[in-house]
Design a protein around this motif. Structure first.
Motif, mmCIF file in Angstrom:
data_model
loop_
_atom_site.group_PDB
_atom_site.id
_atom_site.type_symbol
_atom_site.label_atom_id
_atom_site.label_comp_id
_atom_site.label_asym_id
_atom_site.label_seq_id
_atom_site.Cartn_x
_atom_site.Cartn_y
_atom_site.Cartn_z
ATOM 1 N N GLU A 135 71.696 43.182 12.657
ATOM 2 C CA GLU A 135 72.105 44.450 13.237
ATOM 3 C C GLU A 135 71.585 45.619 12.388
ATOM 4 N N GLY A 136 71.032 46.619 13.082
ATOM 5 C CA GLY A 136 70.489 47.784 12.391
ATOM 6 C C GLY A 136 69.200 47.511 11.652
ATOM 7 N N LEU A 181 64.997 49.902 17.787
ATOM 8 C CA LEU A 181 66.004 48.855 17.608
ATOM 9 C C LEU A 181 66.114 47.984 18.854
ATOM 10 N N ALA A 182 66.084 48.618 20.041
ATOM 11 C CA ALA A 182 66.150 47.854 21.288
ATOM 12 C C ALA A 182 64.933 46.942 21.423
ATOM 13 N N LEU A 217 73.927 54.374 21.366
ATOM 14 C CA LEU A 217 73.975 53.396 22.459
ATOM 15 C C LEU A 217 73.189 52.141 22.107
ATOM 16 N N ALA A 218 71.985 52.313 21.567
ATOM 17 C CA ALA A 218 71.155 51.162 21.226
ATOM 18 C C ALA A 218 71.798 50.321 20.131
ATOM 19 N N ALA A 219 72.378 50.981 19.128
ATOM 20 C CA ALA A 219 73.046 50.238 18.058
ATOM 21 C C ALA A 219 74.208 49.422 18.622
#
Length: 303
Positions: A218-219, A41-42, A96-98
């Motif tokens: 997002e996500g 995701l990052a 954390l990444a989300a």
């Protein structure tokens, strides 16, 4: 329809394959990287944001890799040096990444979020063979990340199974105490495995935003990191098995789109659940038969 399904299969399988090959190396070293979802995701967000503001796909790929490598470096510090529980640490990094990508996305593009797109990574046609009906556009007219993903399969298999370095990695995951007694630095090997996996996971994230959707929501990883974890198990910790499993799950994901496009008279939520249901079914059937590295997920503290 067959051609469209095959194209969707390759598109869906590519990020899973890249992430799963990285996870293979990590798990062979004895680390269970639950944080793979967060690293993907990052990579997806920072790759696209860099492309959007710089206009450079090369810088975007570097940024995606750097973001995922930093996530994996943080995980390495926690689980290798501090011997934190690997499942807990990985789950925390996913959260954390989300949160980070959501905050940066809304900070840069508004509270409600604003769709932003970039020029995608171009397809590279492999000459006359790309003109072959059905299989030509599917296999020989793809972007560089697709070719790189499938080229990594024999390379990873060779390195892990047929090189001295691969033997060291496997020793760290099978008998870390014995590896340490023989003079191998288990901490360093696990760090290196996580950093290598960070590169591949970053490319997986970059593929999602720079080659597949050309935007970010997002996500956007949508559980693909967890599917990659399952793919490693289904593939029995073998690069070629992982490639086959990635294509299987890619086909399931591609099939849901084709069924929705065909107007099948079923709730669309059933189609969305298809790949994840398949993951559970295959794991239930094959998961217990697979032999994981002996020290996988176990904390190692040098005496």
């Amino acid at each position: 329809m067959i051609e469209a399904l095959l194209i969707s299969t390759i598109a869906m399988a590519t990020p899973i394959l890249l992430a799963a090959l990285g996870e293979l190396i990590v798990e062979e070293s004895g680390v269970l990287n639950i944080g793979i979802e967060g690293a993907m995701l990052a990579g997806a967000f920072f790759g696209l944001a860099t492309a959007y503001f710089s206009g450079s796909l090369l810088l975007a790929l570097i940024a995606a890799i750097a973001a995922a490598v930093m996530m994996n470096a943080l995980l390495a510090a926690l689980v290798v040096n501090l011997a934190v529980n690997q499942v807990v640490a990985g789950t925390a990094l996913d959260i954390l990444a989300a949160g980070l990508t959501g905050v940066f996305y809304r900070r840069l593009f508004g509270i409600t979020g604003k769709a932003f797109t970039v020029t995608p990574i171009p397809a590279i046609s492999l000459g006359p063979i790309a003109q072959i009906p059905i299989i030509g556009p599917v296999f020989f007219e793809q972007n560089a990340l697709v070719y790189a993903a499938f080229a990594m399969v024999p390379l990873t298999a060779f390195v892990v199974r047929h090189t001295r370095y691969g033997l060291w990695i496997r020793a760290a995951g099978e008998r870390p105490e014995a590896a340490d007694a023989l003079g191998l630095n288990v901490y360093r090997l696990r760090w290196e495995a996580l950093l290598i996996a960070g590169v591949l996971t970053g490319l997986a994230g970059a593929y999602l935003t720079l080659a597949y959707t050309n935007t970010f929501v997002e996500g956007i990883s949508a559980g693909r990191g967890f599917v990659a974890l399952a793919v490693v198990i289904v593939g029995r910790w073998n690069a070629y098995g992982i490639a086959a499993a990635s294509l299987l799950f890619g086909a399931a994901m591609g099939l849901q789109f084709e069924l929705q496009a065909a107007g099948a008279a079923l709730p669309y939520q059933l189609f969305l659940a298809l790949p994840y249901a398949l993951t559970l079914i295959v794991l239930a059937v094959m998961g217990g038969q697979a032999q994981a590295p002996s020290a996988l997920g176990e904390r190692y503290v040098r005496l």
